[in-house]
Design an enzyme around this catalytic site. Structure first.
Site, PDB file in Angstrom:
ATOM      1  N   GLU A 177     -34.301  33.275  14.066  1.00 22.08           N
ATOM      2  CA  GLU A 177     -34.286  31.821  14.259  1.00 22.08           C
ATOM      3  C   GLU A 177     -34.503  31.024  12.978  1.00 22.08           C
ATOM      4  O   GLU A 177     -35.405  30.195  12.905  1.00 22.08           O
ATOM      5  CB  GLU A 177     -35.332  31.429  15.325  1.00 22.08           C
ATOM      6  CG  GLU A 177     -35.049  32.072  16.677  1.00 22.08           C
ATOM      7  CD  GLU A 177     -36.063  31.664  17.750  1.00 22.08           C
ATOM      8  OE1 GLU A 177     -36.975  30.878  17.449  1.00 22.08           O
ATOM      9  OE2 GLU A 177     -35.928  32.141  18.883  1.00 22.08           O
ATOM     10  N   GLU A 285     -31.456  38.835  23.892  1.00 20.27           N
ATOM     11  CA  GLU A 285     -32.618  38.392  24.673  1.00 20.27           C
ATOM     12  C   GLU A 285     -32.179  37.705  25.964  1.00 20.27           C
ATOM     13  O   GLU A 285     -32.699  36.658  26.341  1.00 20.27           O
ATOM     14  CB  GLU A 285     -33.484  37.416  23.853  1.00 20.27           C
ATOM     15  CG  GLU A 285     -33.938  37.994  22.537  1.00 20.27           C
ATOM     16  CD  GLU A 285     -34.834  37.038  21.743  1.00 20.27           C
ATOM     17  OE1 GLU A 285     -35.370  36.082  22.324  1.00 20.27           O
ATOM     18  OE2 GLU A 285     -34.987  37.274  20.535  1.00 20.27           O
TER      19      GLU A 285
END
Ligand code: XIL
Length: 404
Positions: A177, A285
């Site tokens: 991220e 995810e």
């Protein structure tokens, strides 16, 4: 797929890389290997999310697994992603003091079941220990000191698993991220102190620490057209062009937070963009929030089906990982029914659909028709049925919360 099989399949194809004008990829491209795709799940070390009680996971050490939890993992999934335990907050809670106790528990469980592990994640600002974010005020970071710290962290963690669990941690989310929704870099300590090349430096260190591991950049909300998706692609193509060691892009896919579910075409387009520059993609995810309207079972099943179908029909998609073994222990909360197993560890029909699509090996060359895995009953809400996102084209999704 077992690591050896990947190596055999890929080495048989060496030289078949389509993107011949690009710098040579670190590993031969998987695009013509067309093997079946592994299905993974997130895993906790010694207990589960609901019971988790602190940044060092001490509660986990004294709580045994719910037997159904590890049994479901072992029966139904091919590989594991540590949900938290490989993050720096856990592995280097104090400067220079590494603690792999809970991380080792994950690797040991996976190894005992002959499963592999995605190392998640080496650098993730949302899981930084306090000493990284707030160094002692008399000794603020310099570029050199933080870069040395980052390198030491990567060498030590990657080296630990390479030595202690050979062949188990086959890939790493090197950087997690690094972008925000606008497509700008996240203004974290690495970005502020080291500068733009902190991501590149991290990948170079990971490559030195384990030249055989697959190295991924993992990002939230980068699976459909958005400013953040474009930023990830720009970075990835720059890396490929300059020969920075990277193997793939992790698409997190926490789906449904903005009331929309990605379409098949959107997902396949994003995956194809990376295929065109010789990179793998992995759905890392996946979980699907309960919709506010409509039949949640049917809509969630259809959303899972779409993601699996995109992977099935994209030759560079190497894995799908569900972010949680069962609803009861999902970070989304049990009420969201976001995973593939109910609170009682009962398999949902969505699991069979996903498994069917991923277990669809393709011939090395020639025509191929995707296996028919049966119809889905509904079409989930998508961009055309929802209010438009921000004017810059970024998605309306919000960042997931940081660690508890
Ligand atoms: C989450 C875990 O699931 C939670 O238990 C923890 O409290 C916060 O982090 N993106 C990521 C994952 O890359 O590491 C995050 O995991 C979810 C969002």
């Amino acid at each position: 797929m077992p690591r050896a099989a990947v190596v055999v399949a890929l080495s048989a194809l060496a030289g078949a890389t389509p993107a011949a004008s690009l710098a040579a990829p670190r590993h031969p491209s998987p695009m013509t290997s067309r093997a079946s795709v592994s299905l993974g799940s997130a895993l906790w070390s010694g207990c589960t999310g609901a019971a988790y009680a602190g940044p060092l996971g001490l509660a986990c050490l004294v709580r045994p697994y719910d037997a159904r939890y590890s049994a479901t993992f072992a029966q139904s999934f091919d590989r594991a992603s540590p949900e938290n335990e490989f993050k720096m907050l856990w592995t280097q809670p104090r400067k220079g003091q590494f603690d792999f106790t809970t991380a080792d528990a994950i690797a040991a469980l996976a190894a005992s079941k002959h499963r592999t592990v995605r190392g998640h994640a080496l650098l993730y600002a949302a899981a930084n220990p306090g000493w990284i974010d707030k160094p002692f005020f008399l000794t603020p970071w310099t570029r050199t000191s933080l870069l040395n710290t980052v390198r030491t962290h990567i060498y030590t963690e990657v080296g630990h698993f390479r030595t202690k669990f050979p062949g188990v941690v086959t890939e790493w989310d090197v950087v997690n991220e690094p972008f925000v929704q606008s497509g700008a870099r996240d203004n974290n300590v690495y970005q502020r102190v080291i500068g733009d090349d902190w991501i590149e430096q991290a990948f170079r260190a990971a490559n030195e620490a384990d030249p055989n591991a697959m190295l991924y950049l993992n990002e939230f909300d980068a699976d459909t057209p958005s400013a953040r998706q474009r930023a990830v692609y720009a970075l990835a193509s720059d890396f490929v062009r300059r020969g920075v060691p990277i193997d793939g892009i992790g698409l997190e896919m926490h789906v449904g937070a903005d009331g929309r579910y990605p379409t098949l075409a959107e997902l396949k387009n994003v995956m194809a963009q990376y295929a065109a520059i010789g990179l793998r993609v992995s759905v890392t995810e996946l979980d699907v929030l309960r919709p506010v309207a409509g039949d949640p079972v049917l809509i969630q099943r259809a959303a899972y089906n779409t993601v699996a179908q995109a992977c099935q029909e994209s030759t560079n998609c190497t894995g799908v990982t569900i972010w949680g073994v069962a609803d009861q222990y999902s970070w989304r909360g049990a009420a969201q029914t976001a995973t593939l197993f109910s609170g009682a560890f009962t398999k949902k029909r969505a699991y069979d659909l996903v498994r069917c699509r991923l277990n669809d090996p393709k011939p090395l060359t020639g025509a191929w028709t995707p296996k028919d895995c049966g119809p889905v009953e509904v079409t989930p809400p998508n961009a055309t049925t929802q209010p438009p996102g921000p004017a810059d084209g970024s998605s309306a999704g919000s960042d997931p919360p940081g660690p508890n």
